[in-house]
Design an enzyme around this catalytic site. Structure first.
Site, PDB file in Angstrom:
ATOM      1  N   HIS A  88       0.899  -5.890   4.359  1.00  0.00           N
ATOM      2  CA  HIS A  88       0.472  -4.660   5.058  1.00  0.00           C
ATOM      3  C   HIS A  88      -0.171  -4.968   6.412  1.00  0.00           C
ATOM      4  O   HIS A  88      -0.291  -4.077   7.244  1.00  0.00           O
ATOM      5  CB  HIS A  88      -0.388  -3.762   4.156  1.00  0.00           C
ATOM      6  CG  HIS A  88      -1.834  -4.150   4.005  1.00  0.00           C
ATOM      7  ND1 HIS A  88      -2.314  -4.849   2.919  1.00  0.00           N
ATOM      8  CD2 HIS A  88      -2.907  -3.909   4.782  1.00  0.00           C
ATOM      9  CE1 HIS A  88      -3.623  -5.013   3.053  1.00  0.00           C
ATOM     10  NE2 HIS A  88      -4.013  -4.453   4.171  1.00  0.00           N
ATOM     11  N   ASP A 224       1.428  -8.919  -1.863  1.00  0.00           N
ATOM     12  CA  ASP A 224       1.108  -8.408  -0.516  1.00  0.00           C
ATOM     13  C   ASP A 224       0.906  -9.552   0.484  1.00  0.00           C
ATOM     14  O   ASP A 224      -0.207  -9.825   0.909  1.00  0.00           O
ATOM     15  CB  ASP A 224      -0.150  -7.534  -0.612  1.00  0.00           C
ATOM     16  CG  ASP A 224      -0.365  -6.688   0.634  1.00  0.00           C
ATOM     17  OD1 ASP A 224       0.287  -6.956   1.662  1.00  0.00           O
ATOM     18  OD2 ASP A 224      -1.196  -5.755   0.573  1.00  0.00           O
ATOM     19  N   SER A 656      -8.541  -7.998   4.766  1.00  0.00           N
ATOM     20  CA  SER A 656      -7.170  -8.132   4.298  1.00  0.00           C
ATOM     21  C   SER A 656      -6.538  -9.335   4.965  1.00  0.00           C
ATOM     22  O   SER A 656      -6.674  -9.525   6.171  1.00  0.00           O
ATOM     23  CB  SER A 656      -6.369  -6.879   4.620  1.00  0.00           C
ATOM     24  OG  SER A 656      -6.565  -5.942   3.618  1.00  0.00           O
TER      25      SER A 656
END
Ligand code: ARG
Ligand code: ASP
Length: 721
Positions: A88, A224, A656
């Site tokens: 992402h 991810d 992230s």
């Protein structure tokens, strides 16, 4: 007798102590670990030293960590500058290389050779070379009683000098940031590389598996991750993109552990957390969850329901609105979790208890009383005063953000003021630029969807915003349509010249003065301007004044907390997009009564969630095949393939893509999310339910090697058994 009671008590105390003497809360400064945290980190199991994490004399862990484009974290995992981050985080880059014929998001992408690695203009990777405490020099001209503005300009003047004098190499840059609400200042010497190429990404059915339904949720089964590579000039220094650039040879890169983790294992996350507010008074926490979060959730709830309704019926709309839906839903869901989590852990009550303790200690010391008397009460009071304004600010910003016609109106107004400023001679050029930028906007715009969103949100806005903040122009428009938002929306969308690219083109094809005259009559821009005027006249000024007072007192309250509560609590600065270290332990949790969440997920769970052909839960055929054959190579354990795990590391947005390291500083996972119950960690970290979510590094390697066959990448890495 006494012995018999005391001994079991002692044993009990010891057990409690060994289990709970560590605190997993905190986003710590890497250069201060040796003084503040090293002892505790070692007690929790860390085997390396603080100087292996941050060291300015030799390669250390921090030299493998970069800020990825300023919005995520990434880490170097080979001697050839290979970067690992989230799917992402790489999403935009991957999307930009995608087309209908060659959809990298859907199919995944693997550069088979270095020559196939894809450049991404605008993307950068920033290393931290050194961090200096410059508090004393920065604050030396600050005097008590200065206004916020005077204070800031006194600081800015000093910062300018400090930056001029800093020792650094020609290719390095500096950045200064305030910490602890402006009580401390640190200077960062950085190195930024701007040739960052896409190397690999799994298909979305792995990298985004579970999509919005699983977002912020545990148990999770998302791979991810995506991979990039930093390229440097031939001298190894930052250089603009060139075909002749070479892979970066980093000062340090992370070795990869193949061992996996067990319950209670030490974990550590290095990265660039964006923003937290952990030192607010109770009224501010109340304002955040009861007013700010609640208003924004209410508006987004309505907008999302309408988008979803259309997306389910219409394939074209689904494509147009997928990205908008995901970005609107991300924080909508986060805020709901935050509201729930604060309530569940009695976050406001705990703050009030803390404040009672603070008040007691404050009262006991004349010196503190002299410096800090009344600060907390005034601050709480200011938060009470700002509440109705803050609520209006949030309704207003959500309205303008979610009704895209208002966004278009805003952009038209800005374009026309731009012409007004630069002169009418620039009209042609600026109009061309404006129309080009609006082309992309209308590509993903549907006036029917937007009209429904407008009708629904205007009604909530009318209900939620106190009349005295509206302004007469807005109220006139509102009354003209009998306070009926459906009627108002129909009128606007039937008559406005902004509901399609064709209409907009025809609209601005006219001479400048005609366009300006008509802008005042267009029902969409007329409403946008009326709302803007009401907001500026009645809300902006008081909000800014109150906010300035709050900022000033929040800084004093921060210092007061450190002075007064310092013996009971260790303080770390709120996140501000600078490099931090957080550590915790691998651990499950109990989200609700009678429910326990385990800390590991496996590929079996991916298959449990599998819905053939579904846009969120489809599984690629190749992965099903590997699963059926249990063909996990060296990456599986006991015939199973680990996928994700959770631990009590204190993380936030911006973390992230952060590496998760074991006790030896080896890479074991990749951070990408938090659990829903714990999203309130940004204002109220609670070790009982706050967990970060990571992909197991072995799942990453398995996908790269066994699923995609891109073994050359695994060969670059240093795997440790
Ligand atoms: N919740 C994560 C974060 O805040 C992941 C967001 C991206 N994933 C998604 N399904 N929208 O950024
Ligand atoms: N998903 C977040 C990010 O993109 C991480 C988090 O909020 O926990 O940075």
């Amino acid at each position: 007798m006494l012995q018999r009671i005391v001994k079991p008590l002692l044993v009990l105390a010891l057990v409690v102590l060994t289990q709970r003497t560590y605190a997993t809360e905190g986003m710590w400064l890497p250069q201060l670990l040796s003084g503040l945290n090293e002892k505790e980190m070692k007690a929790m199991g860390m085997k390396i030293n603080a100087s292996d994490i941050y060291n300015i004399n030799k390669g250390s862990l921090k030299d493998a960590i970069v800020s990825f484009g300023g919005f995520c974290t990434a880490e170097v995992i080979s001697s050839q500058g290979l970067l690992l981050t989230n799917h992402h985080c790489g999403y935009d880059a991957i999307q930009k290389h995608s087309s209908v014929q060659n959809n990298l998001l859907e199919n995944g992408f693997w550069a088979k050779t270095a020559a196939e690695e894809l450049p991404n203009p605008g993307l950068f990777a920033t290393f931290i070379v050194r961090i200096d405490d410059i508090t004393k020099a920065a604050l030396q001209d600050v005097k008590p009683g200065m206004s916020e503005r005077e204070r800031q300009s006194a600081i800015d003047k000093r910062l300018h000098e400090i930056r001029q004098a800093v020792k650094k190499e020609a290719w390095q840059e500096t950045m200064v940031k305030p910490f602890f609400e402006g009580n401390q200042y640190f200077l960062f010497v950085t190195e930024t590389y701007r040739d960052v190429r896409l190397v690999g990404a799994p298909p979305s059915s792995i990298g985004k598996f579970g999509s919005d339904t699983d977002n912020w949720v545990w148990p999770r089964h998302t791979g991810d991750f995506s991979m990039f590579r930093i390229y440097a000039g031939k001298d190894g220094k930052p250089a603009p993109y060139s075909k002749d650039n070479v892979p970066l040879q980093p000062k340090y890169f992370l070795p990869v552990s193949m061992k996996g983790v067990k319950q209670q294992d030490f974990t550590m996350v290095l990265g660039f957390p964006g923003r937290t507010t952990e030192y607010l008074p109770s009224e501010a926490v109340k304002l955040t969850v009861e007013t700010v979060d609640a208003s924004k959730v209410e508006m987004r709830d309505a907008a999302l329901k309408i988008m979803d309704g259309y997306m389910r019926k219409d394939e074209q709309i689904k494509i147009q609105y997928a990205a908008k839906y995901a970005s609107t839903a991300n924080y909508w869901k986060k805020w709901m979790g935050e509201m729930k989590g604060v309530k569940q852990t009695n976050g406001i009550g705990k703050k009030q208890q803390y404040e009672a303790e603070y008040r007691q200690l404050l009262a006991s010391n004349p010196l503190w009383r002299q410096k800090y008397d009344g600060v907390l009460d005034t601050l709480n009071d200011l938060y009470r005063q700002i509440t109705p304004y803050a609520q209006t600010r949030d309704y207003y910003s959500e309205l303008v953000k979610n009704v895209e016609l208002f966004t278009a109106g805003d952009r038209l107004i800005n374009f026309l003021s731009d012409v007004h400023e630069k002169g009418e001679g620039q009209y042609e050029t600026l109009r061309k630029e404006f129309l080009e930028s609006m082309q992309a906007f209308y590509q993903n715009y549907n006036a029917r969807v937007d009209r429904d969103i407008c009708a629904s949100l205007m009604e909530l806005y009318a209900k939620g915003v106190p009349k005295q903040f509206n302004g007469t122009e807005y109220l006139q428009i509102w009354n003209e349509s009998n306070k009926d938002s459906r009627l108002l929306a129909d009128k606007i969308y039937n008559l406005s010249g902004l509901t399609s690219m064709d209409k907009l083109k025809a609209f601005v094809q006219q001479p400048y003065n005609t366009v300006v005259a008509q802008m005042w009559k267009d029902p969409a821009t007329r409403l946008v301007m009326a709302m803007r005027k009401g907001y500026v006249d009645n809300v902006s000024k008081p909000v800014t004044d109150l906010q300035n007072n709050i900022n000033n007192l929040q800084r004093t309250y921060m210092q007061a907390q450190m002075d007064i509560m310092g013996s009971k609590k260790r303080f770390y600065p709120d996140a501000n997009s600078t490099l931090r270290v957080t550590y915790g332990k691998v651990d499950g949790y109990n989200p609700r009564d009678a429910i326990h969440y385990d800390f590991y997920t496996y590929l079996d769970g991916v298959m449990e969630k599998y819905i053939p052909g579904d846009y969120e839960f489809n599984v690629p055929a190749r992965l099903i095949e590997l699963y059926k054959k249990k063909d996990y190579g060296r990456y599986g354990v006991n015939g199973r393939m680990p996928v994700c795990f959770i631990a009590s590391n204190h993380t936030t947005g911006g973390n992230s893509g952060s590496p998760v390291l074991d006790a030896n500083g080896r890479l074991i996972g990749l951070n990408f999310d938090r659990t829903w119950e714990g999203t309130m960690s940004d204002i109220n970290y609670d070790p009982s339910i706050c967990r970060n979510i990571m992909v197991d590094i072995r799942y990453v390697l398995f996908i790269v090697d066994k699923f995609a066959g891109c073994t050359r990448l695994v060969d670059e890495m240093k795997l440790v058994n």
